[in-house]
Design a protein around this motif. Sequence first.
Motif, PDB file in Angstrom:
ATOM      1  N   THR A 130     -61.901  -4.103  43.072  1.00 49.68           N
ATOM      2  CA  THR A 130     -62.542  -4.622  44.282  1.00 49.68           C
ATOM      3  C   THR A 130     -63.710  -3.738  44.692  1.00 49.68           C
ATOM      4  O   THR A 130     -64.814  -4.224  44.974  1.00 49.68           O
ATOM      5  N   GLU A 162     -66.714  -4.000  42.451  1.00 48.92           N
ATOM      6  CA  GLU A 162     -67.539  -5.185  42.716  1.00 48.92           C
ATOM      7  C   GLU A 162     -68.582  -4.928  43.800  1.00 48.92           C
ATOM      8  O   GLU A 162     -69.659  -5.527  43.780  1.00 48.92           O
ATOM      9  N   LYS A 221     -59.259  -9.255  51.628  1.00 54.58           N
ATOM     10  CA  LYS A 221     -58.916 -10.577  51.072  1.00 54.58           C
ATOM     11  C   LYS A 221     -59.269 -10.661  49.589  1.00 54.58           C
ATOM     12  O   LYS A 221     -58.505 -11.188  48.781  1.00 54.58           O
ATOM     13  N   ARG A 222     -60.428 -10.117  49.222  1.00 56.64           N
ATOM     14  CA  ARG A 222     -60.833 -10.128  47.815  1.00 56.64           C
ATOM     15  C   ARG A 222     -59.866  -9.303  46.975  1.00 56.64           C
ATOM     16  O   ARG A 222     -59.498  -9.704  45.853  1.00 56.64           O
ATOM     17  N   CYS A 223     -59.423  -8.168  47.497  1.00 59.70           N
ATOM     18  CA  CYS A 223     -58.453  -7.359  46.775  1.00 59.70           C
ATOM     19  C   CYS A 223     -57.169  -8.148  46.553  1.00 59.70           C
ATOM     20  O   CYS A 223     -56.558  -8.077  45.474  1.00 59.70           O
ATOM     21  N   GLU A 261     -56.898 -11.330  46.158  1.00 64.00           N
ATOM     22  CA  GLU A 261     -57.136 -12.307  45.094  1.00 64.00           C
ATOM     23  C   GLU A 261     -57.030 -11.658  43.716  1.00 64.00           C
ATOM     24  O   GLU A 261     -56.417 -12.212  42.795  1.00 64.00           O
TER      25      GLU A 261
END
Length: 228
Positions: free
Chosen positions: A38, A41, A84-86, A88
């Motif tokens: 994450t 990114e 939230k991305r983590c 996913e």
Amino acid sequence: MTATIDIHQLPQPDAVIFDLDGTLVDTVEQRIEAWRRTFEEVGIAATREELVPLIGLDGKRLAREIHALAGQPIDDARAEVIDKRCGEIYEELNRDPRALPGVRRLFETIDSRGLKSAIATSSRKEQVKTSVDALGLAHEPTIVDASHVEHAKPEPDLLLRAAEQLGVDPSRAWYVGDSTWDMVASVAAAMIPIGVLAGAAGTQEALEGAGAAVVVETLDEIADALTR
């Protein structure tokens, strides 16, 4: 293995409340890798050494901590997006989680003793099901996740909410976790903090330093203590 006292010296509880990742399921490495990817990114090279002490912390706070270390402070809204991305990425990695040794025996012991139990985890609701299913429990456990409270660990809110749902006095509950943040939250909730090492990224010394009353190697030691 014990901290300040032997687990058999603890007062018997009315309830046992658990952390999830690293305590009941062997998912700490997936958590670390999800956070590493994450941050990669967004252009931050977070190291394992930086991440390990923060695992178990509220995800939004973890995001802010790592960004602060990188000299790139973020606000709550950005921390929410990153958390939230983590989640996913973690779901992509957490396809076949493994229950840690002694899980089923411990829950069977709790049930046979007529005690109450719950899981109180800083994870997002959508991240919990796969890991809980992997436990193979006889019935669906009571679960309190980050969606149920405004502040997750190290604040005691998750633990207190779990005690409230179970209808028990927090001081009559054991809280079992693998991270320093679990121990800090347990102390703040006036529960008895028990550290377990089998799936932990940290050490006995770190758990004791954060307030653990007892540190054990595996969950079987807790089951043994409840059957005395």
